[in-house]
Design a protein around this motif. Structure first.
Motif, PDB file in Angstrom:
ATOM      1  N   LEU A 256       1.277  -1.020   0.591  1.00 53.69           N
ATOM      2  CA  LEU A 256       0.307  -0.330   0.153  1.00 53.69           C
ATOM      3  C   LEU A 256       0.980   1.400  -0.446  1.00 53.69           C
ATOM      4  O   LEU A 256       2.183   0.873   0.962  1.00 53.69           O
ATOM      5  N   LEU A 257       0.659   2.091  -0.610  1.00 56.53           N
ATOM      6  CA  LEU A 257       1.268   3.265  -0.977  1.00 56.53           C
ATOM      7  C   LEU A 257       0.598   4.587  -0.610  1.00 56.53           C
ATOM      8  O   LEU A 257      -0.452   4.297  -1.215  1.00 56.53           O
ATOM      9  N   THR A 258       1.046   5.402   0.551  1.00 53.24           N
ATOM     10  CA  THR A 258      -0.393   6.566   0.822  1.00 53.24           C
ATOM     11  C   THR A 258       0.472   7.931   0.388  1.00 53.24           C
ATOM     12  O   THR A 258       1.507   8.132   0.757  1.00 53.24           O
ATOM     13  N   ALA A 259      -0.193   8.696   0.215  1.00 53.95           N
ATOM     14  CA  ALA A 259       0.457  10.109   0.218  1.00 53.95           C
ATOM     15  C   ALA A 259      -0.875  11.550   0.677  1.00 53.95           C
ATOM     16  O   ALA A 259      -2.024  11.564   0.280  1.00 53.95           O
ATOM     17  N   GLN A 260      -0.234  12.090   1.604  1.00 59.31           N
ATOM     18  CA  GLN A 260      -1.206  12.997   1.909  1.00 59.31           C
ATOM     19  C   GLN A 260      -0.676  13.967   3.103  1.00 59.31           C
ATOM     20  O   GLN A 260       0.680  14.207   3.029  1.00 59.31           O
ATOM     21  N   VAL A 261      -1.055  15.273   2.982  1.00 60.60           N
ATOM     22  CA  VAL A 261      -0.496  16.664   3.068  1.00 60.60           C
ATOM     23  C   VAL A 261      -0.326  16.735   4.409  1.00 60.60           C
ATOM     24  O   VAL A 261      -1.807  15.911   5.623  1.00 60.60           O
ATOM     25  N   ALA A 262       0.342  17.067   5.159  1.00 62.16           N
ATOM     26  CA  ALA A 262       0.907  17.086   6.892  1.00 62.16           C
ATOM     27  C   ALA A 262       1.341  18.136   7.126  1.00 62.16           C
ATOM     28  O   ALA A 262       2.621  18.617   6.366  1.00 62.16           O
ATOM     29  N   GLY A 263       0.707  19.668   7.610  1.00 62.80           N
ATOM     30  CA  GLY A 263       1.334  20.869   7.871  1.00 62.80           C
ATOM     31  C   GLY A 263       1.871  21.125   6.017  1.00 62.80           C
ATOM     32  O   GLY A 263       1.320  21.566   5.256  1.00 62.80           O
ATOM     33  N   ARG A 264       2.961  21.646   6.146  1.00 63.79           N
ATOM     34  CA  ARG A 264       4.135  22.136   5.119  1.00 63.79           C
ATOM     35  C   ARG A 264       4.842  20.798   3.644  1.00 63.79           C
ATOM     36  O   ARG A 264       5.689  21.156   2.889  1.00 63.79           O
ATOM     37  N   SER A 265       4.064  19.903   4.058  1.00 65.20           N
ATOM     38  CA  SER A 265       4.875  18.356   3.746  1.00 65.20           C
ATOM     39  C   SER A 265       3.646  17.590   3.245  1.00 65.20           C
ATOM     40  O   SER A 265       2.499  17.701   3.752  1.00 65.20           O
ATOM     41  N   VAL A 266       4.204  16.810   2.085  1.00 64.31           N
ATOM     42  CA  VAL A 266       3.229  15.857   2.132  1.00 64.31           C
ATOM     43  C   VAL A 266       3.903  14.633   2.226  1.00 64.31           C
ATOM     44  O   VAL A 266       5.520  14.402   2.229  1.00 64.31           O
ATOM     45  N   VAL A 267       3.498  13.790   3.143  1.00 66.58           N
ATOM     46  CA  VAL A 267       3.760  12.499   4.059  1.00 66.58           C
ATOM     47  C   VAL A 267       3.352  11.256   2.646  1.00 66.58           C
ATOM     48  O   VAL A 267       1.821  10.949   2.913  1.00 66.58           O
ATOM     49  N   PHE A 268       4.655  10.146   2.963  1.00 64.43           N
ATOM     50  CA  PHE A 268       4.294   9.470   1.830  1.00 64.43           C
ATOM     51  C   PHE A 268       4.688   8.263   2.369  1.00 64.43           C
ATOM     52  O   PHE A 268       5.232   8.139   4.131  1.00 64.43           O
ATOM     53  N   GLN A 269       3.547   7.325   2.060  1.00 61.14           N
ATOM     54  CA  GLN A 269       4.450   5.737   3.321  1.00 61.14           C
ATOM     55  C   GLN A 269       4.090   4.732   2.256  1.00 61.14           C
ATOM     56  O   GLN A 269       3.214   4.828   0.740  1.00 61.14           O
ATOM     57  N   VAL A 270       4.910   3.826   2.825  1.00 59.91           N
ATOM     58  CA  VAL A 270       5.052   2.801   1.677  1.00 59.91           C
ATOM     59  C   VAL A 270       4.986   1.464   2.446  1.00 59.91           C
ATOM     60  O   VAL A 270       5.970   1.407   3.304  1.00 59.91           O
ATOM     61  N   HIS A 271       3.921   1.016   2.544  1.00 60.59           N
ATOM     62  CA  HIS A 271       3.014  -0.940   4.183  1.00 60.59           C
ATOM     63  C   HIS A 271       3.697  -1.671   2.874  1.00 60.59           C
ATOM     64  O   HIS A 271       3.108  -1.697   1.641  1.00 60.59           O
ATOM     65  N   ASP A 272       3.938  -3.029   4.194  1.00 61.90           N
ATOM     66  CA  ASP A 272       3.960  -3.944   2.840  1.00 61.90           C
ATOM     67  C   ASP A 272       3.172  -5.324   4.175  1.00 61.90           C
ATOM     68  O   ASP A 272       3.028  -4.951   5.364  1.00 61.90           O
ATOM     69  N   ASP A 273       2.759  -6.320   3.130  1.00 66.84           N
ATOM     70  CA  ASP A 273       2.311  -7.271   4.521  1.00 66.84           C
ATOM     71  C   ASP A 273       3.336  -8.583   5.058  1.00 66.84           C
ATOM     72  O   ASP A 273       3.135  -9.168   5.340  1.00 66.84           O
ATOM     73  N   GLY A 274       5.023  -8.219   4.787  1.00 69.08           N
ATOM     74  CA  GLY A 274       5.748  -9.486   5.213  1.00 69.08           C
ATOM     75  C   GLY A 274       5.826  -9.070   7.209  1.00 69.08           C
ATOM     76  O   GLY A 274       5.427  -8.882   7.543  1.00 69.08           O
ATOM     77  N   ASP A 275       7.151  -9.681   7.370  1.00 67.84           N
ATOM     78  CA  ASP A 275       7.601  -9.761   8.176  1.00 67.84           C
ATOM     79  C   ASP A 275       7.898  -8.240   8.747  1.00 67.84           C
ATOM     80  O   ASP A 275       8.631  -8.730  10.267  1.00 67.84           O
ATOM     81  N   GLY A 276       8.268  -7.397   8.473  1.00 70.88           N
ATOM     82  CA  GLY A 276       8.730  -6.045   9.033  1.00 70.88           C
ATOM     83  C   GLY A 276      10.435  -6.680   9.032  1.00 70.88           C
ATOM     84  O   GLY A 276      11.204  -7.512   9.027  1.00 70.88           O
ATOM     85  N   VAL A 277      11.015  -5.021   9.686  1.00 72.20           N
ATOM     86  CA  VAL A 277      12.398  -5.216  10.044  1.00 72.20           C
ATOM     87  C   VAL A 277      12.963  -5.146  11.188  1.00 72.20           C
ATOM     88  O   VAL A 277      12.231  -4.766  11.837  1.00 72.20           O
TER      89      VAL A 277
END
Length: 187
Positions: free
Chosen positions: A90-111
């Motif tokens: 899942l890739l999301t992007a949204q405005v937060a203050g003076r920036s755009v916040v991007f998030q790249v999520h996966d369903d694996g084991d994580g780090v």
């Protein structure tokens, strides 16, 4: 031709990174449509990988960015999510203050906890350092960090609340108008 130029930048970045010159990142910034850049990054991936990716990005989000560098960052994070995840990204992007916040999520084991700091070091492959089945040089995350910081943003890792695996979250400044941050492109 576009892929050749992109690969040329990647090779140059790897050489700069191997020499410890991450501050050599050059940017050609301007207002960029997030939706367009995300689309380009997703379409650059193999078709089977594209099918696993969901995107939640507002249609009029704009960032003050180098389009080639932002596409490179997104491609790297998406490739990692596909490689280390299972079925969903899942890739999301949204405005937060003076920036755009991007998030790249996966369903694996994580780090794994013990590698959360190490993954930002050049040539570090974390839990996969000795696994020949998992390809990679360990340069993607350090280079992504250098490019994001050159834009005036930041990146960090956290556990994904959306899919349960890894989540890489980064910020890129939005274009600034005299009245404040712009979330949309002027008509």
């Amino acid at each position: 031709e576009e892929q050749a130029v992109h690969l040329g930048r990647v090779v140059t970045d790897i050489i700069d990174l191997s020499r410890g010159r991450t501050s050599a990142v050059r940017l050609d910034r301007g207002p960029q449509s997030v939706e367009e850049l995300v689309g380009l990054a997703v379409r650059a991936l193999p078709a089977d990988a594209q099918k696993r990716i969901s995107v939640e990005v507002g249609r009029q989000l704009v960032v003050d960015a180098d389009p080639h560098r932002l596409r490179q960052i997104l491609s790297n994070l998406l490739t990692n999510a596909v490689r280390y995840g299972r079925d969903r990204v899942l890739l999301t992007a949204q405005v937060a203050g003076r920036s755009v916040v991007f998030q790249v999520h996966d369903d694996g084991d994580g780090v794994p906890k013990r590698f959360e700091t190490a993954i930002w070091q050049r040539f570090e492959r974390g839990a996969h350092a000795h696994d020949p089945a998992v390809r990679g040089l360990g340069v993607g995350l350090p280079m992504a960090r250098a490019m994001i910081e050159a834009h005036g943003g930041s990146i960090h890792y956290c556990q994904s609340r959306r899919l349960g695996g890894a989540c890489f979250q980064f910020t890129i400044p939005a274009p600034q108008s005299p009245a404040g941050p712009m979330a949309t492109r002027p008509r």
